[in-house]
Design a protein around this motif. Structure first.
Motif, PDB file in Angstrom:
ATOM      1  N   MET A 139      43.135  35.676  40.543  1.00  0.00           N
ATOM      2  CA  MET A 139      42.267  36.514  41.385  1.00  0.00           C
ATOM      3  C   MET A 139      42.911  36.731  42.752  1.00  0.00           C
ATOM      4  O   MET A 139      42.834  37.834  43.308  1.00  0.00           O
ATOM      5  CB  MET A 139      40.903  35.848  41.569  1.00  0.00           C
ATOM      6  CG  MET A 139      40.007  35.943  40.357  1.00  0.00           C
ATOM      7  SD  MET A 139      38.792  34.639  40.428  1.00  0.00           S
ATOM      8  CE  MET A 139      37.333  35.586  40.533  1.00  0.00           C
ATOM      9  N   ALA A 140      43.558  35.681  43.280  1.00  0.00           N
ATOM     10  CA  ALA A 140      44.196  35.819  44.595  1.00  0.00           C
ATOM     11  C   ALA A 140      45.291  36.870  44.558  1.00  0.00           C
ATOM     12  O   ALA A 140      45.561  37.532  45.568  1.00  0.00           O
ATOM     13  CB  ALA A 140      44.776  34.472  45.031  1.00  0.00           C
ATOM     14  N   SER A 141      45.905  37.050  43.370  1.00  0.00           N
ATOM     15  CA  SER A 141      46.991  38.029  43.278  1.00  0.00           C
ATOM     16  C   SER A 141      46.470  39.459  43.365  1.00  0.00           C
ATOM     17  O   SER A 141      47.258  40.394  43.491  1.00  0.00           O
ATOM     18  CB  SER A 141      47.776  37.833  41.982  1.00  0.00           C
ATOM     19  OG  SER A 141      47.055  38.363  40.890  1.00  0.00           O
ATOM     20  N   TYR A 142      45.153  39.648  43.275  1.00  0.00           N
ATOM     21  CA  TYR A 142      44.567  40.991  43.412  1.00  0.00           C
ATOM     22  C   TYR A 142      44.109  41.275  44.840  1.00  0.00           C
ATOM     23  O   TYR A 142      43.441  42.265  45.087  1.00  0.00           O
ATOM     24  CB  TYR A 142      43.395  41.175  42.435  1.00  0.00           C
ATOM     25  CG  TYR A 142      43.846  41.302  40.999  1.00  0.00           C
ATOM     26  CD1 TYR A 142      44.128  42.557  40.447  1.00  0.00           C
ATOM     27  CD2 TYR A 142      44.012  40.181  40.205  1.00  0.00           C
ATOM     28  CE1 TYR A 142      44.571  42.664  39.132  1.00  0.00           C
ATOM     29  CE2 TYR A 142      44.452  40.274  38.898  1.00  0.00           C
ATOM     30  CZ  TYR A 142      44.724  41.530  38.362  1.00  0.00           C
ATOM     31  OH  TYR A 142      45.165  41.640  37.076  1.00  0.00           O
ATOM     32  N   THR A 143      44.454  40.372  45.768  1.00  0.00           N
ATOM     33  CA  THR A 143      44.091  40.583  47.173  1.00  0.00           C
ATOM     34  C   THR A 143      44.771  41.848  47.694  1.00  0.00           C
ATOM     35  O   THR A 143      45.971  42.029  47.468  1.00  0.00           O
ATOM     36  CB  THR A 143      44.567  39.389  48.030  1.00  0.00           C
ATOM     37  OG1 THR A 143      44.183  38.189  47.377  1.00  0.00           O
ATOM     38  CG2 THR A 143      43.950  39.438  49.421  1.00  0.00           C
ATOM     39  N   PRO A 144      44.028  42.715  48.391  1.00  0.00           N
ATOM     40  CA  PRO A 144      44.672  43.908  48.949  1.00  0.00           C
ATOM     41  C   PRO A 144      45.789  43.539  49.924  1.00  0.00           C
ATOM     42  O   PRO A 144      45.705  42.515  50.616  1.00  0.00           O
ATOM     43  CB  PRO A 144      43.529  44.622  49.680  1.00  0.00           C
ATOM     44  CG  PRO A 144      42.290  44.076  49.095  1.00  0.00           C
ATOM     45  CD  PRO A 144      42.592  42.683  48.650  1.00  0.00           C
ATOM     46  N   LEU A 145      46.805  44.328  49.958  1.00  0.00           N
ATOM     47  CA  LEU A 145      47.942  44.244  50.890  1.00  0.00           C
ATOM     48  C   LEU A 145      48.878  43.046  50.665  1.00  0.00           C
ATOM     49  O   LEU A 145      50.082  43.164  50.797  1.00  0.00           O
ATOM     50  CB  LEU A 145      47.465  44.231  52.355  1.00  0.00           C
ATOM     51  CG  LEU A 145      46.611  45.428  52.786  1.00  0.00           C
ATOM     52  CD1 LEU A 145      46.116  45.238  54.217  1.00  0.00           C
ATOM     53  CD2 LEU A 145      47.387  46.735  52.667  1.00  0.00           C
ATOM     54  N   ILE A 146      48.331  41.836  50.340  1.00  0.00           N
ATOM     55  CA  ILE A 146      49.215  40.667  50.249  1.00  0.00           C
ATOM     56  C   ILE A 146      49.284  40.094  48.830  1.00  0.00           C
ATOM     57  O   ILE A 146      49.886  39.039  48.631  1.00  0.00           O
ATOM     58  CB  ILE A 146      48.778  39.551  51.234  1.00  0.00           C
ATOM     59  CG1 ILE A 146      47.277  39.278  51.097  1.00  0.00           C
ATOM     60  CG2 ILE A 146      49.138  39.917  52.658  1.00  0.00           C
ATOM     61  CD1 ILE A 146      46.829  38.057  51.858  1.00  0.00           C
ATOM     62  N   GLY A 147      48.693  40.788  47.825  1.00  0.00           N
ATOM     63  CA  GLY A 147      48.759  40.301  46.455  1.00  0.00           C
ATOM     64  C   GLY A 147      49.632  41.204  45.605  1.00  0.00           C
ATOM     65  O   GLY A 147      49.677  42.418  45.815  1.00  0.00           O
ATOM     66  N   GLN A 148      50.306  40.608  44.633  1.00  0.00           N
ATOM     67  CA  GLN A 148      51.223  41.388  43.792  1.00  0.00           C
ATOM     68  C   GLN A 148      50.487  42.456  42.984  1.00  0.00           C
ATOM     69  O   GLN A 148      51.085  43.484  42.634  1.00  0.00           O
ATOM     70  CB  GLN A 148      51.952  40.449  42.835  1.00  0.00           C
ATOM     71  CG  GLN A 148      50.990  39.545  42.070  1.00  0.00           C
ATOM     72  CD  GLN A 148      51.684  38.659  41.081  1.00  0.00           C
ATOM     73  OE1 GLN A 148      52.283  39.136  40.136  1.00  0.00           O
ATOM     74  NE2 GLN A 148      51.631  37.364  41.315  1.00  0.00           N
ATOM     75  N   ASN A 149      49.183  42.208  42.653  1.00  0.00           N
ATOM     76  CA  ASN A 149      48.432  43.172  41.851  1.00  0.00           C
ATOM     77  C   ASN A 149      47.414  43.949  42.672  1.00  0.00           C
ATOM     78  O   ASN A 149      46.713  44.805  42.139  1.00  0.00           O
ATOM     79  CB  ASN A 149      47.688  42.446  40.720  1.00  0.00           C
ATOM     80  CG  ASN A 149      48.651  41.724  39.805  1.00  0.00           C
ATOM     81  OD1 ASN A 149      49.720  42.246  39.495  1.00  0.00           O
ATOM     82  ND2 ASN A 149      48.296  40.523  39.383  1.00  0.00           N
TER      83      ASN A 149
END
Lengths: 253, 206
Positions: free
Chosen positions: A178-188
């Protein structure tokens, strides 16, 4: 004889240097006893009778603090047997459950107090919301409370990984994903790839210390769970209480 | 909140109207309360104490199966030093083992075959092949570990926790314990010398 022992203790140099005011039997001494104690100084000097009424706050914040203290104490006991190493963590937990005297009690106390703390933080905030206690001039204490809520949830989540079983592993895999879907700083996340964030340099990588949940994630969560987050919570708790009891907005609670 | 103490402390107080029976009951209840509190504190203290002693240990082994006597030649054999921290020594009469722990401060001595001496690298203690002290600060002779034969296959079993430690005697050569004091069951196994061996090579082993 008991009276003699009591006198012996009360008259001793050590006792007198710790409790410097004798038995507080008048208002001035009572105030001094609170003022001059490092442990009691956060407590207001006087408490209104109305503030002790149970149904005013239901003592939900107090119960949350009590659960936090239980968690700190049982957590330290568990740390005597827990090793944050992928090859040992699960076995340590099994030893605590089935071999070590009182180990299962400590683990269950820690687990149920953790669930209880989340629940009572929630109830406490609901009560504050319903009685309108979040409004100015106390609005900033609501913000401090929200920080404490988030810290409680992150403490729960980081503690969840430590038993290193299937439940822990997949819960943290999902959470980190879920953290990887963070806007601007996540890969997804939106604009993440465009800003150059890859599986090896985004926020999820920073959280786990790798691209998957492994040894680095375990030690990272262990340090967060046992050192960093409890310290942060303790500091914010002190601010939270000070603002309630000493700021004056709430009256002498 | 203050009602409990107010009764005895406010001036003009009419005093405690309780009957002697009431007072006796109060005294009993106070004693019972403190006893209960003391018992629960003692129970907690006991449980906390017991919690700190793990009933299962995951420690390195202290018992080793080291094979038949025949695989060891005369003299000091160092093959178990790294794994089990003991030497196997065979002489003309049998076989024994010595714990590789210096009796001075616990370092691991080295065997020098040319000098026929154990020398400790830490503070220079010197022992001979029997474990007697030939120099340096060591206050006692080397420990000997238990050595027995497996009744099923005849292989040797060394237990490094059960140790022989007789009082040494001061002699001009150093601290000494007679061999016949140390070559006793279960710290020694009698065995005939290997074929062709003679006392000429090393008098210490005879």
């Amino acid at each position: 004889m008991l009276q003699k022992i009591k006198n012996e203790i009360v008259e001793s140099q050590i006792f007198k240097s710790v409790f410097r005011h004798g038995y507080p039997d008048n208002d001035l001494d009572r105030a001094y006893a609170i003022f001059s104690s490092v442990f009691l100084h956060i407590h207001p000097v006087k408490v209104r009778r109305s503030a002790l009424r149970m149904r005013y706050t239901f003592c939900l914040g107090g119960i949350t603090l009590f659960l936090f203290i239980i968690l700190a104490v049982t957590g330290i006991w568990l740390m005597f047997y827990y090793t944050p190493y992928t090859g040992l963590a699960y076995r340590n937990i099994k030893d605590l459950q089935f071999v070590i005297f009182g180990g299962n009690l400590m683990r269950d106390l820690h687990r149920f107090a953790a669930h209880g703390m989340v629940l009572f933080v929630w109830l406490h905030m609901t009560r504050v919301f319903l009685t309108g206690a979040y409004k100015a001039p106390r609005e900033f204490n609501w913000v401090v409370g929200v920080v404490l809520l988030v810290n409680t949830l992150v403490l729960s989540w980081t503690g969840y990984l430590l038993p290193w079983d299937q439940l822990a592993y997949w819960a943290v895999t999902v959470g980190a994903k879920m953290a990887s879907y963070t806007p601007l700083i996540g890969q997804n996340g939106p604009w993440g790839p465009q800003l150059g964030f890859l599986p090896t340099n985004d926020i999820m990588f920073m959280l786990l210390g790798g691209t998957v949940v492994g040894q680095n994630a375990l030690i990272r969560f262990y340090v967060l769970h046992c050192v960093v987050l409890p310290l942060v919570v303790t500091v914010f708790l002190a601010v939270h209480f000070w603002r309630i009891r000493k700021d004056g907005f709430s009256g002498p609670l | 909140m203050t009602n409990l103490t107010a009764q005895t402390q406010h001036p003009g107080d009419t005093g405690d109207m309780a009957s002697p029976a009431d007072k006796g009951r109060r005294k009993f209840l106070v004693a019972a309360g403190w006893s209960l509190m003391g018992a629960s504190m003692a129970g907690t203290a006991f449980a906390a104490y017991k919690y700190l002693f793990p009933p299962v240990l995951y420690e390195p082994p202290t018992v080793f199966k080291i094979g038949h006597v025949s695989i060891y030649g005369l003299g000091v054999d160092e093959r178990w030093k790294l794994k089990g921290r003991f030497w196997v020594v065979r002489n003309m009469r049998g076989i024994y083992n010595m714990i590789s722990i210096c009796r001075h401060l616990g370092c691991t001595p080295n065997w020098f075959p040319d000098q026929k001496r154990f020398r400790c690298p830490c503070h220079g203690s010197i022992y001979d092949a029997h474990g007697n002290v030939r120099g340096g600060p060591a206050p006692r002779t080397l420990w000997r570990g238990q050595i027995t034969r497996d009744p099923l296959d005849g292989e040797l079993i060394v237990n490094t926790v059960i140790r022989l430690d007789p009082d040494p005697v001061q002699t001009p050569q150093g601290l000494w314990v007679k061999e016949k004091v140390k070559e006793v069951t279960p710290f020694y196994i009698d065995h005939s010398a290997p074929a062709g061996a003679s006392c000429a090579s090393n008098r210490l082993l005879c």
